[in-house]
Scaffold this motif. Structure first.
Motif, PDB file in Angstrom:
ATOM      1  N   SER A  23       0.855  -1.191   0.000  1.00 47.49           N
ATOM      2  CA  SER A  23       0.000   0.000   0.000  1.00 47.49           C
ATOM      3  C   SER A  23       0.891   1.242   0.000  1.00 47.49           C
ATOM      4  N   PHE A  24       0.267   2.409  -0.036  1.00 47.40           N
ATOM      5  CA  PHE A  24       0.973   3.670  -0.252  1.00 47.40           C
ATOM      6  C   PHE A  24       2.234   3.803   0.608  1.00 47.40           C
ATOM      7  N   TYR A  25       2.060   3.667   1.919  1.00 48.73           N
ATOM      8  CA  TYR A  25       3.199   3.855   2.801  1.00 48.73           C
ATOM      9  C   TYR A  25       4.137   2.648   2.760  1.00 48.73           C
ATOM     10  N   LYS A  28       6.705   3.186   0.211  1.00 50.18           N
ATOM     11  CA  LYS A  28       7.718   4.144   0.682  1.00 50.18           C
ATOM     12  C   LYS A  28       8.765   3.459   1.558  1.00 50.18           C
ATOM     13  N   ASP A  53       0.673  13.933   1.627  1.00 50.48           N
ATOM     14  CA  ASP A  53       1.064  12.689   0.952  1.00 50.48           C
ATOM     15  C   ASP A  53      -0.112  11.729   0.868  1.00 50.48           C
ATOM     16  N   GLU A  56      -2.361  11.791  -1.980  1.00 46.00           N
ATOM     17  CA  GLU A  56      -1.899  11.149  -3.221  1.00 46.00           C
ATOM     18  C   GLU A  56      -2.388   9.717  -3.317  1.00 46.00           C
ATOM     19  N   ALA A  57      -2.713   9.143  -2.173  1.00 42.72           N
ATOM     20  CA  ALA A  57      -3.163   7.752  -2.163  1.00 42.72           C
ATOM     21  C   ALA A  57      -4.648   7.635  -2.499  1.00 42.72           C
ATOM     22  N   GLY A  61      -5.623   3.994  -1.870  1.00 37.80           N
ATOM     23  CA  GLY A  61      -4.211   3.588  -1.813  1.00 37.80           C
ATOM     24  C   GLY A  61      -3.698   3.257  -0.430  1.00 37.80           C
ATOM     25  N   LEU A  62      -4.425   3.691   0.609  1.00 34.68           N
ATOM     26  CA  LEU A  62      -3.948   3.404   1.973  1.00 34.68           C
ATOM     27  C   LEU A  62      -4.380   2.021   2.448  1.00 34.68           C
TER      28      LEU A  62
END
Ligand code: ZN
Length: 411
Positions: A23-25, A28, A53, A56-57, A61-62
């Protein structure tokens, strides 16, 4: 508040879930080559997450748990741009309810209470959060939602409501309406649970005295479950928060380094057991501090001080982080000054200097008053400002929001 071994273990579970879900984080973390932390030092090197940020997801996206486990979404109110969508699993909803139930219990609310809920229901986390906790507690819920004061007061009397959940401004409005209508004798309220907007001591006293009730401040934000992650206890010395569900650091918003307990800074939250959308080191931009030591109530949960504003308001002066509300609070303890003040920050003789202008009437000894204010600021905040006392009416007034803080260093 240093992170404990147990909390590190939980953070590693969160990192694991994020990375494996991609997922998004998680992406990262993967890019940063992080799959595990071993110490408090490692934790402090984890990247922060920010609302910008998270946008953006959008939309999902999270989402970190498989879709068949997601039972609900909430969304933070985006005043500009895209909102942040937070997916919840059944366990997240349940955990949040448990935390909220704990809040009610700390406030001395029981299953014999009747709880009238006036925050809104919908995509945001307000009303439904208050409701989940109250149902878990076994109390009788009166789910009003916002507005319609007429009906609110009718139900409050007919249902013999004992607890009101509201924003501070709505609680004040209700208090004033009750006074105006002379119906106080029909009201059975004992307690108020108030959402975490910033509100002053004066407003607090007005509501509590007018209604004759005890008030409790509740803290929370949609990105981290919602309201209910902390509340003040009967001693009213800060809000206990639930460190088995969340880990809180206070950082210097300029250097981004954690500060010691007792020092003011920005609240940064890491979820410890969240499934739908775990967050690591989420920057809230809320200003507070960890209150060191144990509370007189004996509860072991750590405490956050009242939220003093947002990091955007902060001024750094002589190495001390200050925000206007702290100065305002100090000025409020001087009955001889008016409500108007002005703060000017300048760079004089290679030093940052704060000048505080206040107004008073001609009967007061100006120099003596200036001295007493400067001494109080020094003892409460840790630096000595230049205080200038002027006659009432000399400071600028504005029909719109008066600009009270002027930073001449950047002009
Ligand atoms: Zn306590």
């Amino acid at each position: 508040m240093q992170i404990s071994e147990e909390q590190i273990k939980l953070v590693n579970n969160q990192i694991n879930a994020l990375v494996s879900a991609g997922s998004f984080y998680g992406k990262k973390l993967k890019e940063a080559g992080i799959s595990e932390i071993k110490s408090a030092g490692d934790f402090e090197n984890l990247p922060f997450s920010e609302k910008l940020d998270l946008r953006e997801a959008y939309p999902l996206g999270l989402m970190t748990a498989p879709e068949n486990k997601i039972v609900r979404i909430h969304s933070s109110s985006g005043t500009t741009g895209l909102p942040v969508i937070i997916p919840y699993t059944a366990k997240d909803v349940d955990d949040w309810g448990e935390m909220f139930k704990r809040c009610y219990e700390v406030a001395g609310i029981t299953n014999l209470d009747r709880i009238q809920i006036t925050p809104g229901y919908g995509l945001w986390t307000a009303g439904i959060g208050f409701q989940n906790g109250a149902e878990k507690l076994g109390a009788m819920v009166i789910p009003m939602g916002p507005g319609n004061t007429e009906k609110q007061l009718q139900m409050m009397q007919d249902m013999k409501t004992t607890v009101i959940c509201a924003t501070s401004s709505y609680a004040l409005l209700l208090a004033e309406e009750i006074e105006k209508r002379g119906i106080k004798n029909n009201i059975r309220l004992k307690k108020g649970v108030i959402g975490s907007e910033r509100w002053g001591e004066k407003m607090r006293n007005r509501i509590s005295e007018s209604l004759g009730i005890e008030l409790y401040d509740i803290y929370g934000l949609t990105e981290i479950y919602g309201p209910g992650i902390g509340i003040n206890c009967e001693h009213n010395t800060g809000m206990h928060y639930w460190d088995d569900y969340i880990y809180i650091e206070i950082i210097d918003p300029v250097t981004l380094k954690p500060v010691s307990d007792g020092e003011w800074g920005e609240i940064v939250i890491t979820t410890l057991v969240k499934e739908g959308a775990p967050l690591i080191r989420y920057r809230t931009h809320d200003l507070s501090r960890i209150i060191p030591g144990e509370c007189h109530c004996g509860r072991k949960y750590p405490r956050l001080d009242t939220i003093k504003g947002r990091t955007d308001d902060m001024i750094k002066i002589k190495g001390v982080n200050v925000f206007p509300s702290q100065i305002e609070e100090i000025l409020q303890t001087f009955p001889e000054v008016s409500s108007e003040y002005q703060i000017r920050i300048s760079h004089l003789d290679r030093k940052d200097t704060m000048r505080i202008y206040v107004e008073t009437n001609g009967h007061v000894d100006f120099l003596n008053l200036a001295d007493r204010i400067a001494t109080t600021v020094k003892s409460k905040i840790g630096f000595t400002p230049l205080v200038k006392v002027v006659e009432i009416g000399l400071l600028p007034r504005s029909e719109k929001k008066t600009k009270r803080v002027i930073d001449e260093r950047f002009e």
